[in-house]
Design an enzyme around this catalytic site. Structure first.
Site, PDB file in Angstrom:
ATOM      1  N   LYS A 145       0.835  -1.216   0.000  1.00 41.51           N
ATOM      2  CA  LYS A 145       0.000   0.000   0.000  1.00 41.51           C
ATOM      3  C   LYS A 145       0.867   1.261   0.000  1.00 41.51           C
ATOM      4  O   LYS A 145       0.664   2.163  -0.810  1.00 41.51           O
ATOM      5  CB  LYS A 145      -0.932   0.006   1.229  1.00 41.51           C
ATOM      6  CG  LYS A 145      -1.848  -1.198   1.312  1.00 41.51           C
ATOM      7  CD  LYS A 145      -2.744  -1.155   2.535  1.00 41.51           C
ATOM      8  CE  LYS A 145      -2.020  -1.246   3.852  1.00 41.51           C
ATOM      9  NZ  LYS A 145      -1.321  -2.531   4.096  1.00 41.51           N
ATOM     10  N   ARG A 189      -0.116  -9.540  13.276  1.00 39.58           N
ATOM     11  CA  ARG A 189      -0.769  -8.500  12.470  1.00 39.58           C
ATOM     12  C   ARG A 189      -1.639  -9.130  11.390  1.00 39.58           C
ATOM     13  O   ARG A 189      -2.722  -8.622  11.073  1.00 39.58           O
ATOM     14  CB  ARG A 189       0.298  -7.577  11.856  1.00 39.58           C
ATOM     15  CG  ARG A 189       0.973  -6.710  12.917  1.00 39.58           C
ATOM     16  CD  ARG A 189       2.311  -6.175  12.455  1.00 39.58           C
ATOM     17  NE  ARG A 189       2.196  -5.260  11.338  1.00 39.58           N
ATOM     18  CZ  ARG A 189       3.208  -4.960  10.523  1.00 39.58           C
ATOM     19  NH1 ARG A 189       4.398  -5.492  10.703  1.00 39.58           N
ATOM     20  NH2 ARG A 189       3.014  -4.113   9.545  1.00 39.58           N
ATOM     21  N   ARG A 196      -9.671   0.091   9.241  1.00 40.71           N
ATOM     22  CA  ARG A 196      -9.250  -1.287   9.486  1.00 40.71           C
ATOM     23  C   ARG A 196     -10.305  -2.061  10.272  1.00 40.71           C
ATOM     24  O   ARG A 196     -10.087  -3.244  10.567  1.00 40.71           O
ATOM     25  CB  ARG A 196      -7.953  -1.290  10.287  1.00 40.71           C
ATOM     26  CG  ARG A 196      -6.692  -1.420   9.429  1.00 40.71           C
ATOM     27  CD  ARG A 196      -5.518  -1.140  10.334  1.00 40.71           C
ATOM     28  NE  ARG A 196      -4.336  -1.872  10.050  1.00 40.71           N
ATOM     29  CZ  ARG A 196      -3.224  -1.316   9.539  1.00 40.71           C
ATOM     30  NH1 ARG A 196      -3.214  -0.055   9.180  1.00 40.71           N
ATOM     31  NH2 ARG A 196      -2.144  -2.032   9.383  1.00 40.71           N
ATOM     32  N   ARG A 237      11.470  -1.669  10.929  1.00 41.75           N
ATOM     33  CA  ARG A 237      10.433  -1.405  11.935  1.00 41.75           C
ATOM     34  C   ARG A 237      10.423  -2.521  12.977  1.00 41.75           C
ATOM     35  O   ARG A 237      10.553  -3.691  12.628  1.00 41.75           O
ATOM     36  CB  ARG A 237       9.054  -1.351  11.263  1.00 41.75           C
ATOM     37  CG  ARG A 237       8.718  -0.002  10.698  1.00 41.75           C
ATOM     38  CD  ARG A 237       7.524  -0.019   9.790  1.00 41.75           C
ATOM     39  NE  ARG A 237       6.345  -0.680  10.318  1.00 41.75           N
ATOM     40  CZ  ARG A 237       5.181  -0.756   9.672  1.00 41.75           C
ATOM     41  NH1 ARG A 237       5.067  -0.191   8.475  1.00 41.75           N
ATOM     42  NH2 ARG A 237       4.152  -1.364  10.192  1.00 41.75           N
ATOM     43  N   ARG A 297      11.517  -5.355   4.814  1.00 45.40           N
ATOM     44  CA  ARG A 297      11.249  -3.923   4.582  1.00 45.40           C
ATOM     45  C   ARG A 297      12.262  -3.053   5.335  1.00 45.40           C
ATOM     46  O   ARG A 297      12.587  -3.313   6.484  1.00 45.40           O
ATOM     47  CB  ARG A 297       9.829  -3.593   5.060  1.00 45.40           C
ATOM     48  CG  ARG A 297       9.527  -2.104   5.099  1.00 45.40           C
ATOM     49  CD  ARG A 297       8.058  -1.783   5.157  1.00 45.40           C
ATOM     50  NE  ARG A 297       7.301  -2.550   6.119  1.00 45.40           N
ATOM     51  CZ  ARG A 297       5.970  -2.656   6.097  1.00 45.40           C
ATOM     52  NH1 ARG A 297       5.268  -2.020   5.183  1.00 45.40           N
ATOM     53  NH2 ARG A 297       5.339  -3.379   6.994  1.00 45.40           N
TER      54      ARG A 297
END
Ligand code: ADP
Ligand code: AMP
Length: 214
Positions: free
Chosen positions: A13, A171, A88, A160, A127
């Site tokens: 996203k 998650r 969400r 992160r 990431r």
């Protein structure tokens, strides 16, 4: 253009939002980025959000809806926006509807980017984000030219804390339980486009643009 980007964590996203910002010059509103900024600044909001984020849980709806309401009321959102990572939950989607009604804004499209669980985990774990400008990279799929250094601004990149495999699994299960019902919600509103996010970044972006008719 008033775009909502949906999809599980790691789907791409933020990556696609960056492409849209470059091309259409509309603000990118990411609740995850807003919470991370608040944690970094040590604000009250950051204190409320941190424990949830560390465990991969959602920040409570009232807190999240409050920050989005405030942000969408800013004048830069009048000509369009890209909402990323919000809503969400069904409660957040209902709240968004009433905020947009008040602002007399109709969503242009809800774009749902999909990918397999294995891809999502590999993407999140690899990431890397620039500390200075927030640009997103991936150690394998979208690496920086020099390891640990942002191509765009020379800032240092970091991983992160919630991008560990263990937290990512939490998650993803939160996504399945609380966010997936929104697919039906937006399908009913006839705003929904699903895009195959397992393709290369450029190909995903082509499909994003096709779904927007641009
Ligand atoms: P999200 O905002 O949905 O959590 P990101 O845009 O941050 O996801 O992407 C997650 C990671 O996957 C990043 O490291 C990014 O560089 C990488 N990525 C994004 N899209 C793709 C893609 N189509 N193919 C391979 N890697 C991707
Ligand atoms: P993201 O950057 O979108 O992956 O979000 C990182 C974390 O921020 C999530 O795991 C949640 O803890 C929190 N968060 C982001 N957006 C929301 C939201 N819309 N509702 C609740 N929590 C959120």
């Amino acid at each position: 253009m008033y775009i909502l980007l949906m999809g599980p964590p790691g789907a791409g996203k933020g990556t696609q939002a960056a492409n849209l910002v470059k091309e259409f010059s509309i603000p990118h509103i990411s609740t995850g980025d807003m919470f991370r900024a608040a944690v970094k600044e040590g604000t009250e909001l950051g204190k409320k959000a941190k424990a949830c984020m560390d465990e991969g849980r959602l920040v409570p709806d009232d807190v999240t809806i409050g920050i989005v309401r405030e942000r969408l009321q800013k004048s830069d959102c009048r000509k369009g926006f890209i909402l990323d990572g919000f809503p969400r939950t069904v409660e957040q989607a209902d709240a968004l509807k009433s905020i947009l009604d008040e602002l007399k804004i109709n969503l242009t499209r809800v774009i749902d980017i999909s990918a397999s669980k294995d891809e999502l985990i590999e993407r999140a774990v690899g990431r890397r984000i620039c500390k200075k400008c927030g640009a997103t990279y991936h150690v394998k799929f979208s690496p920086t030219k020099k390891e640990g250094v942002c191509d765009a601004c020379g800032g240092e990149t970091y991983q992160r804390a919630d991008d560990s495999e263990e937290t990512m699994r939490n998650r993803l299960s939160v996504y399945e339980q609380q966010t997936k019902p929104l697919i039906d919600y937006y399908q009913k509103a006839k705003l929904y486009s699903r895009i195959d996010g397992s393709q290369q970044i450029e190909k995903v972006y082509d499909d994003v643009k096709k779904s927007l008719d641009v």
